[in-house]
Scaffold this motif. Structure first.
Motif, PDB file in Angstrom:
ATOM      1  N   VAL A1052      46.179 -13.218 -78.268  1.00 50.17           N
ATOM      2  CA  VAL A1052      46.389 -12.446 -79.489  1.00 50.17           C
ATOM      3  C   VAL A1052      47.130 -11.173 -79.104  1.00 50.17           C
ATOM      4  CG1 VAL A1052      45.274 -11.233 -81.367  1.00 50.17           C
ATOM      5  CG2 VAL A1052      44.301 -13.361 -80.498  1.00 50.17           C
ATOM      6  N   VAL A1053      48.280 -10.983 -79.699  1.00 57.26           N
ATOM      7  CA  VAL A1053      49.044  -9.773 -79.404  1.00 57.26           C
ATOM      8  C   VAL A1053      48.913  -8.826 -80.575  1.00 57.26           C
ATOM      9  CG1 VAL A1053      51.296  -8.841 -78.862  1.00 57.26           C
ATOM     10  CG2 VAL A1053      50.669 -11.101 -78.042  1.00 57.26           C
ATOM     11  N   PRO A1054      48.145  -7.779 -80.412  1.00 53.95           N
ATOM     12  CA  PRO A1054      48.000  -6.850 -81.524  1.00 53.95           C
ATOM     13  C   PRO A1054      49.316  -6.138 -81.798  1.00 53.95           C
ATOM     14  CG  PRO A1054      46.868  -6.037 -79.569  1.00 53.95           C
ATOM     15  CD  PRO A1054      47.450  -7.358 -79.209  1.00 53.95           C
ATOM     16  N   GLN A1055      49.476  -5.733 -83.021  1.00 56.77           N
ATOM     17  CA  GLN A1055      50.706  -5.059 -83.414  1.00 56.77           C
ATOM     18  C   GLN A1055      50.362  -3.699 -83.995  1.00 56.77           C
ATOM     19  OE1 GLN A1055      54.140  -6.873 -83.436  1.00 56.77           O
ATOM     20  NE2 GLN A1055      52.834  -7.508 -81.770  1.00 56.77           N
ATOM     21  N   PRO A1056      50.144  -2.714 -83.151  1.00 58.77           N
ATOM     22  CA  PRO A1056      49.820  -1.390 -83.674  1.00 58.77           C
ATOM     23  C   PRO A1056      50.995  -0.799 -84.435  1.00 58.77           C
ATOM     24  CG  PRO A1056      50.150  -1.303 -81.304  1.00 58.77           C
ATOM     25  CD  PRO A1056      50.187  -2.739 -81.690  1.00 58.77           C
ATOM     26  N   HIS A1057      50.680   0.167 -85.253  1.00 57.48           N
ATOM     27  CA  HIS A1057      51.719   0.781 -86.071  1.00 57.48           C
ATOM     28  C   HIS A1057      52.556   1.761 -85.266  1.00 57.48           C
ATOM     29  CE1 HIS A1057      50.425  -0.435 -90.205  1.00 57.48           C
ATOM     30  NE2 HIS A1057      49.498  -0.942 -89.437  1.00 57.48           N
ATOM     31  N   LEU A1058      53.800   1.884 -85.700  1.00 59.36           N
ATOM     32  CA  LEU A1058      54.668   2.881 -85.079  1.00 59.36           C
ATOM     33  C   LEU A1058      54.251   4.270 -85.540  1.00 59.36           C
ATOM     34  CD1 LEU A1058      58.375   1.727 -85.356  1.00 59.36           C
ATOM     35  CD2 LEU A1058      56.989   1.976 -83.330  1.00 59.36           C
ATOM     36  N   LEU A1059      54.371   5.224 -84.643  1.00 63.57           N
ATOM     37  CA  LEU A1059      54.051   6.596 -85.010  1.00 63.57           C
ATOM     38  C   LEU A1059      55.305   7.450 -84.892  1.00 63.57           C
ATOM     39  CD1 LEU A1059      50.723   6.996 -83.032  1.00 63.57           C
ATOM     40  CD2 LEU A1059      50.995   6.497 -85.450  1.00 63.57           C
ATOM     41  N   HIS A1060      55.308   8.508 -85.664  1.00 60.94           N
ATOM     42  CA  HIS A1060      56.417   9.446 -85.558  1.00 60.94           C
ATOM     43  C   HIS A1060      56.400  10.129 -84.212  1.00 60.94           C
ATOM     44  CE1 HIS A1060      58.478   9.688 -89.432  1.00 60.94           C
ATOM     45  NE2 HIS A1060      57.388   9.118 -89.888  1.00 60.94           N
ATOM     46  N   LEU A1061      57.573  10.449 -83.717  1.00 59.84           N
ATOM     47  CA  LEU A1061      57.677  11.053 -82.390  1.00 59.84           C
ATOM     48  C   LEU A1061      57.469  12.558 -82.500  1.00 59.84           C
ATOM     49  CD1 LEU A1061      60.630   8.997 -80.989  1.00 59.84           C
ATOM     50  CD2 LEU A1061      58.283   8.950 -80.222  1.00 59.84           C
ATOM     51  N   SER A1062      56.254  12.896 -82.680  1.00 60.85           N
ATOM     52  CA  SER A1062      55.945  14.303 -82.824  1.00 60.85           C
ATOM     53  C   SER A1062      54.613  14.556 -82.138  1.00 60.85           C
ATOM     54  CB  SER A1062      55.858  14.649 -84.306  1.00 60.85           C
ATOM     55  OG  SER A1062      55.286  15.916 -84.460  1.00 60.85           O
ATOM     56  N   ALA A1063      54.494  15.712 -81.534  1.00 61.88           N
ATOM     57  CA  ALA A1063      53.277  15.984 -80.766  1.00 61.88           C
ATOM     58  C   ALA A1063      52.059  16.014 -81.671  1.00 61.88           C
ATOM     59  CB  ALA A1063      53.417  17.313 -80.036  1.00 61.88           C
ATOM     60  N   GLU A1064      52.272  16.257 -82.959  1.00 61.10           N
ATOM     61  CA  GLU A1064      51.111  16.303 -83.836  1.00 61.10           C
ATOM     62  C   GLU A1064      50.459  14.929 -83.963  1.00 61.10           C
ATOM     63  OE1 GLU A1064      51.975  17.007 -87.999  1.00 61.10           O
ATOM     64  OE2 GLU A1064      54.053  16.461 -87.640  1.00 61.10           O
ATOM     65  N   ARG A1065      51.195  13.890 -83.645  1.00 57.53           N
ATOM     66  CA  ARG A1065      50.614  12.549 -83.708  1.00 57.53           C
ATOM     67  C   ARG A1065      49.763  12.229 -82.486  1.00 57.53           C
ATOM     68  NH1 ARG A1065      52.121  10.292 -88.826  1.00 57.53           N
ATOM     69  NH2 ARG A1065      53.704  11.769 -89.490  1.00 57.53           N
ATOM     70  N   LEU A1066      49.987  12.963 -81.431  1.00 62.36           N
ATOM     71  CA  LEU A1066      49.219  12.711 -80.207  1.00 62.36           C
ATOM     72  C   LEU A1066      47.884  13.426 -80.337  1.00 62.36           C
ATOM     73  CD1 LEU A1066      51.996  13.263 -77.517  1.00 62.36           C
ATOM     74  CD2 LEU A1066      51.199  11.113 -78.432  1.00 62.36           C
ATOM     75  N   THR A1067      46.950  12.773 -80.963  1.00 61.40           N
ATOM     76  CA  THR A1067      45.661  13.420 -81.170  1.00 61.40           C
ATOM     77  C   THR A1067      44.931  13.585 -79.843  1.00 61.40           C
ATOM     78  OG1 THR A1067      44.732  11.270 -81.604  1.00 61.40           O
ATOM     79  CG2 THR A1067      45.383  12.564 -83.501  1.00 61.40           C
TER      80      THR A1067
END
Lengths: 1181, 157
Positions: A1052-1067
């Motif tokens: 099973v290959v999970p398909q996580p969502h793409l995130l914006h390339l911004s440091a605010e996304r790096l929780t």
């Protein structure tokens, strides 16, 4: 086979067939379920897909023709079938039961189905109905799955010599056609496995031994022979039909999924072989054929069949086969009756098949599935092809006349219709969505959840299906503007992005004496040509009407005559031809590899030699080539060293030439040696080479003379030169000075010295190109080495450039690992020699500029000394004349090359796009990724010819121009802000990302060589790779769900969502994966969950993660398995495998990751929001 | 009727101008060959023909460029010496253009004016063609002007 038996059979089969009609209507789930999928899957199936049902059967040993006594043979044949299926489907076995599930009522006794149908033919109609439904079910299954397996082996034997390519088809088609939803995803792996098939095909061959072997082989040759004898064809057909039948049984077994099914199936099949049942088998086969070609059982076909078969009965026994063929043909013609143009067809069909009229009306219900067949019209047309035959039944001639008219009508109609459809029904919702105005200053979440796909051209479904894969051939505007004025108004660049030599999973390979091409523009025949009638086709690029040569009338796929529209060339937009001697200037060259190695002190210090030799030793047997493959070695420091590897020597001899001003070749025939003959010496040299120079104190590097020597050594043959260089060349011709001023590295004004310092390397490259020598450069330098000059040697000889800054074997393990991975791929990847590529396009379009590594020989011809599967090209186009008179624009790229096996081949890609006259349509079809890549190429040209700041301004202006053009022309909204159509919503973001790339950034310290290398990459990397480098994909890994996950094989290959390339996304509590194309970063935040660290990284806590961790341990935890499955899946989608770096929140490596967060403000570049505001300001000026 | 230095200059330039016209026509043909290569329907994929054809412009225009520029420079020099200021004034713009072109050639130190690797770029090719046509017109006009001036110089005294 007795005649009476036939008549009986015919009648029975007729009854059967007619029963079929109501069933066909009554059991929509059976038909409709699989059917619509068939069209959609059709393109991959391509030429094996549609016609194959007929053609594929023959490969399966002929049970039907054999007498009852041949039970054993048949069973063996069964086993062949079975094996074939097995081969492909070892892993798919789990899948197969799903086939059964589909035909629910009948599925219960799947293995018995075939037999039931067979025995039931004579008996009551009710049974027949049941059978028939079952059969239809089978048919959909089998035509899809079974026959292909069977069929695939045939291709290699007959006319598609490349076994691997064709073998790969089979699983593909089957997967697609049978159960699209599930299968298609699962098929990935089986494709790879499928190389096992060719043996299976040979195994199947013995089945022919029943007496048809001769005919079979005749056919095999016949396909290549210019004209096929009719009789042979008929034999083919006869064989095919039985084979069909057999293949069904075979398939049922396999579809049963259990091995246990085999024996029972074997016995019934034996019983089947009584002549009547045999004939039924034929009938089935033929119906199946029609079904396959039409993707449903057509009633009209059924109705037509009896008539033809009854006429057949009048003829002699021997001609029964012909009759069968005729029957098959009528059926196929009847399939034509259900067309996307029902009106047309009804009228036409009414004339041609009076007795089949009513059913054909019924059949119009089924029109949608048929619509998938681009050339359905020809099927009926083809009937006509049969008519002239002396032995054709009279009934044919009746059909033939009206049938004739059909050609002329459906074909022009097709293009018109497609245009009309494109305009009217062509996915208006999608278009609306693409045109939805988006105010970028307000909408923040722009990224799709999955990486962006190429937009689909707004074509009719049948054209869409045969269109070229976007990974191979992509256009910046999927709707071509009619005029240059409209293009200028749109303010978007028009161009193509090509990846012509890409590694393909499936590729139809065609051998024929005549390669059909337009007589005036030399376009290769392709799926988008128009058949005016059976003997003439109209070129889609120059609109000239050409004749169809006789050989082309014979279709090796269906093994029938008179079906040019079903030829693989016309069914696939990507095909490969085995070229004849007309396409050679000299005998195809062998694969020749010369390795030019820097052994100066600097190189010894870096220590690459040992790893290179290890890698080459390991891959020596995997170097692409055949028995003629030649290799040579050449080392240089301040002198040039040659190695005599002549077979028979006890050890390699080193010859030193110290006269670097006038390099000569010390020995002519023993320096480039046959790899096979001198393998021991080569191995010995490679083992001793690293030690030989370990004490070298020579610091100078005479690169120029070494390259001159390499050129002299290679010029008689051509081939590939692999150059390893570790420092600035300091001696002899082509010596360079350091031009980099380290203080200017972070200048905001731009960079100097982007162009070459000398034209020595360019001239040498042009000479090399003329002698078909490609030079690949590996630069492993810790100092400035003037890549901008050195890269010229690869740039103009169509080579590739690899750069490993600060390479050191112990101090820089990261680069070392990358070097090793790249070498593994580099040494084993496919290579094409003495290649040329020509790009043709519809009249009115012309090529403006090429981008990539090559030498442009003429306006549309690229000379590629070597072509490799990892390099891509970009082409800027301009519109010279109005395209108003055509609704479609086509592009064709033809790559002529010599394979490493010494075969001259032509790979042809054809792309078809609609022409539009409305600006909004142009915007709706804009491909933002392709546009960005093309602009990147243009910007790099600009920065070299003009200046870096100029190029950067041009990029910003591209966004400003586009936004203002959109605002003024399309959107009537008066809202302020940066408004763009939804299709282009990522455009400013991508341009900003582009401006922050190493190649084009200013203000951030960038070494000149790294900048130049980034530029080289932009010019040669294929689009998906380029996009990942430009705008990396960021995923969160610690909370992946199985939602939308891919199921490949059993993983099973999970398909996580793409995130914006911004440091605010790096929780602070997450683990994030950044896919930069050539490297992965796994970011572990400070408060990352302990479970993730433990389960995936195998470390007890955040603190215990080692600082330079660069692999994911293979742990047996579910989370680890999913992460690795995802990573492996990402790796599989690229040519060079990328290393992974685990980056902790507190390490210094953080900076390398953060520079990829393009939406954030950096020390010298603005954030995304600031960039948008800047654009808004510029617009209001 | 006097055979002055000016008359001699005009006679010489007349001959040389014919040569320049020949050069420019040669260039036009070469660029046209390049451009229309693909129009030839036969043997599209036959590399020899293509090689031969591209070698042609790769060598020819470049070899002719420097002679052309120096001949034109010679004109200007001679007219300056002869004091033919009007004629010199007519030629000065082209002289400056030639100087600009010569010093803005591809920066990698090569002597070639038309870079074989970029000349196929449609922009550059278009530019080169236009340039050649303009020059042809200029040389033709100046040819007749020189002829007239020569006769005028011969008969005026």
């Amino acid at each position: 086979m007795s005649a009476p038996g036939f008549t009986n059979l015919d009648s029975s089969s007729a009854g059967y067939n007619q029963n079929q009609t109501p069933n066909g209507g009554a059991a929509p789930p059976c038909q409709n379920g699989p059917l619509p999928t068939h069209p959609s899957m059709y393109p991959p199936a391509g030429y094996y897909g549609v016609p194959p049902p007929q053609q594929s059967y023959p490969s399966i040993p002929n049970h039907a023709t054999s007498a009852p006594s041949k039970a054993s043979i048949t069973s063996s044949a069964h086993s062949h079938n079975y094996y074939q299926n097995n081969h492909q489907q070892q892993q798919q076995q789990t899948q197969l039961p799903q086939h059964q599930v589909a035909p629910s009522p009948y599925s219960a006794p799947p293995p018995s189905q075939p037999y039931a149908t067979l025995t039931s033919l004579a008996p009551p109609p009710s049974n027949a109905q049941f059978n028939q439904q079952a059969f239809q079910q089978q048919q959909t299954l089998y035509t899809t799955s079974g026959p292909y397996y069977a069929g695939a082996p045939v291709y290699p034997d007959v006319s598609y010599p490349s076994a691997p390519a064709s073998s790969q088809y089979a699983p593909h088609t089957s997967s697609n056609t049978s159960t699209p939803g599930v299968m298609s995803t699962q098929m990935g792996a089986p494709l790879h496995q499928f190389s096992a098939l060719p043996p299976a095909s040979t195994a199947a061959q013995p089945g022919y031994g029943t007496g048809h072997q001769t005919t079979a082989t005749m056919n095999g040759k016949g396909s290549t022979a210019a004209v096929q004898n009719n009789i042979h064809q008929h034999y083919d057909q006869s064989h095919q039909a039985p084979h069909n039948y057999n293949s069904y049984s075979g398939v049922t077994q396999s579809s049963g999924g259990a091995d246990g099914d085999r024996p029972p199936s074997g016995t019934p099949s034996a019983s089947v072989h009584s002549s009547p049942s045999h004939h039924q088998g034929l009938r089935y086969g033929y119906v199946a054929n029609s079904g396959a070609s039409s993707a449903s059982a057509t009633t009209s076909g059924a109705a037509a069949a009896p008539s033809s078969s009854s006429t057949d009965d009048d003829e002699e026994e021997e001609e029964e086969d012909e009759d069968e063929e005729a029957g098959g043909d009528t059926s196929s013609s009847s399939t034509g009756s259900a067309s996307p143009v029902p009106n047309n067809y009804d009228s036409l069909e009414g004339g041609s098949y009076p007795d089949s009229m009513p059913p054909s009306n019924n059949m119009t219900n089924q029109a949608p599935p048929f619509g998938s067949y681009g050339y359905h019209g020809m099927q009926s047309a083809y009937q006509h092809g049969q008519a002239p035959r002396p032995d054709a039944s009279p009934s044919h001639s009746v059909y033939s006349q009206p049938g004739y008219q059909q050609y002329s009508q459906p074909f022009p109609n097709l293009s018109q219709l497609s245009a009309a459809l494109g305009g009217l029904s062509g996915v208006p919702e999608l278009e609306m969505e693409a045109l939805r105005p988006v105010n970028l200053l307000q909408e923040r979440n722009l990224l799709p959840s999955r990486p962006l796909e190429a937009p689909e051209p707004n074509l009719s479904p049948d054209l869409k299906k045969v269109n070229c894969c976007p990974q191979t051939f992509r256009c910046t505007l999927t709707s071509i503007p009619q005029t240059q004025a409209l293009l200028n108004k749109a303010r978007l660049p028009l161009g193509l992005l090509l990846h012509p030599f890409r590694d393909l999973q499936q590729l139809p390979v065609i051998t024929s004496n005549t390669i059909v091409r337009c007589r005036s523009c030399r376009t290769y025949i392709n799926p988008f040509v128009t058949f005016l009638d059976q003997r003439r086709w109209k070129c889609n690029l120059c609109y000239r009407v050409n004749d169809v040569p006789d050989e082309f009338m014979y279709n090796p796929v269906t093994r029938s005559y008179g079906e040019p529209h079903k030829r693989p060339e016309v069914q696939n937009s990507t095909v490969e031809f085995i070229a004849s001697s007309d396409y050679m200037l000299r005998p195809p060259q062998p694969a020749v590899y010369l390795f030019v190695l820097d052994v100066s002190h600097n190189a010894v210090e870096a220590g690459y030699l040992k790893y290179f030799c290890e890698s080459l030793l390991e891959n020596l047997d995997k170097l692409p080539g055949d028995g003629r493959t030649k290799v040579g070695f050449l080392t240089f420091d301040n002198t040039v060293h040659f190695y005599n590897l002549q077979e028979g020597l006890s050890q390699p001899q080193m010859l030193v030439v110290s006269d670097i001003d006038d390099v000569f070749i010390p020995s002519h025939d023993s320096l480039m040696v046959n790899l096979k003959e001198s393998k021991e010496l080569v191995k010995e040299l490679l083992t001793s080479l690293p030690a030989m120079f370990s004490q070298s104190r020579e610091t100078h590097s005479a690169l120029g003379p070494a390259l001159q020597a390499a050129f002299k050594l290679m010029s008689p043959t051509g081939g590939r030169v692999t150059l390893f260089q570790t420092q600035l060349p300091t001696l002899g011709a082509g010596k360079l000075q350091s031009r980099e001023d380290p203080n200017q590295r972070s200048s905001t004004k731009g960079a100097q010295h982007l162009g070459p310092a000398t034209d020595f390397y360019k001239k040498l490259a042009l000479d090399c190109s003329g002698q078909q020598i490609g030079v690949d450069l590996f630069l492993l330098s810790s100092q400035y080495a003037d890549l901008s000059s050195l890269a010229c040697v690869s740039k103009y000889s169509a080579g590739s450039v690899f750069y490993y800054p600060s390479f050191h074997h112990t101090h820089n393990p990261v680069q070392l690992e990358k070097f090793q991975r790249d070498l593994d791929r580099y040494l084993t990847r496919k290579v094409g020699f003495e290649a040329v590529m020509r790009i043709r396009c519809t009249k009115g379009l012309s090529i403006h500029t090429f981008h990539g590594n090559f030498f442009v020989r003429s306006t549309d011809l690229l000379s590629l000394a070597n072509v490799n599967p990892d390099s891509a090209f970009a082409v800027q186009m301009s519109i010279e004349d109005s395209l108003a008179d055509s609704s479609l624009a086509c592009f064709q790229a033809a790559l002529l090359y010599t394979s490493s096996k010494g075969k001259r081949r032509i790979r042809v890609h054809t792309l078809c796009l609609p022409v539009v006259s409305q600006l909004s349509d142009v915007y709706a079809g804009a491909d933002v990724q392709a546009i960005t890549c093309l602009l990147a190429n243009m910007a790099i040209d600009r920065s070299i010819s003009s200046s870096l700041s100029d190029a950067r301004d041009a990029l910003v202006n591209a966004v400003v121009d586009f936004v203002s053009a959109y605002k003024s022309s399309v959107s009537n909204l008066q809202q302020s802000g940066v408004v763009v159509p939804a299709a282009m919503r990522l455009f400013p973001l991508y341009i900003l990302a582009l401006l922050k790339q190493k190649a084009l950034r200013t203000g951030t310290s960038t070494r000149l060589d790294e900048r130049i290398f980034a530029m080289c990459e932009f010019k040669t990397q294929p689009l998906p790779q380029l996009m990942r480098m430009l705008h990396p994909d960021l995923y969160r890994l610690d909370n992946m769900s199985d939602q939308g996950a891919l199921h490949l094989n059993d993983t099973v290959v999970p398909q996580p969502h793409l995130l914006h390339l911004s440091a605010e996304r790096l929780t602070r509590d997450g683990a994030f994966l950044m896919d930069c194309g050539n490297v992965f970063y796994l970011w572990i935040s400070k408060c990352c969950s302990e479970t993730f660290i433990r389960d995936v990284l195998g470390c007890s806590s955040y603190a215990s993660i080692p600082p330079n961790m660069s692999h994911i341990p293979e742990l047996q935890t579910p989370l680890s398995e999913r992460v690795r499955a995802f990573l492996d899946w990402l790796q599989d989608n690229r040519a060079f495998s990328s290393p992974i770096h685990i980056v902790k929140d507190d390490t210094s490596a953080k900076a390398t990751l953060f520079q990829h967060l393009v939406e954030d403000r950096s020390e010298s570049a603005s954030s995304y929001h600031e960039f948008l505001q800047h654009i808004q300001q510029q617009m209001s000026k | 009727m006097a055979f002055t230095f000016a008359a001699f200059c005009y006679m010489l330039t007349l001959v040389l101008c014919a040569g320049l016209i020949f050069f420019v026509i040669w260039q036009i043909i070469a660029f046209d060959e390049l451009r229309t290569d693909f129009k030839n329907p036969i043997d599209q994929s036959n590399p020899t023909r293509a090689v031969r054809r591209t070698l042609f412009p790769r060598v020819c225009p470049n070899q002719l460029v420097v002679p052309e520029y120096s001949i034109h420079g010679l004109f200007c020099l001679m007219f300056m010496c002869a004091g033919e200021w009007v004629t010199l004034g007519l030629n000065i713009p082209l002289l400056f253009y030639h100087l600009w072109r010569f010093f803005h050639r591809p920066a990698d130190g090569s002597e070639v004016m038309y870079d074989p690797v970029s000349v196929m770029n449609a922009d550059i090719l278009n530019y080169c063609q236009k340039e050649s046509w303009c020059k042809l017109g200029f040389y033709l006009l100046s040819f007749f002007y020189y002829l007239y001036s020569m006769v005028y110089a011969l008969v005026s005294f």
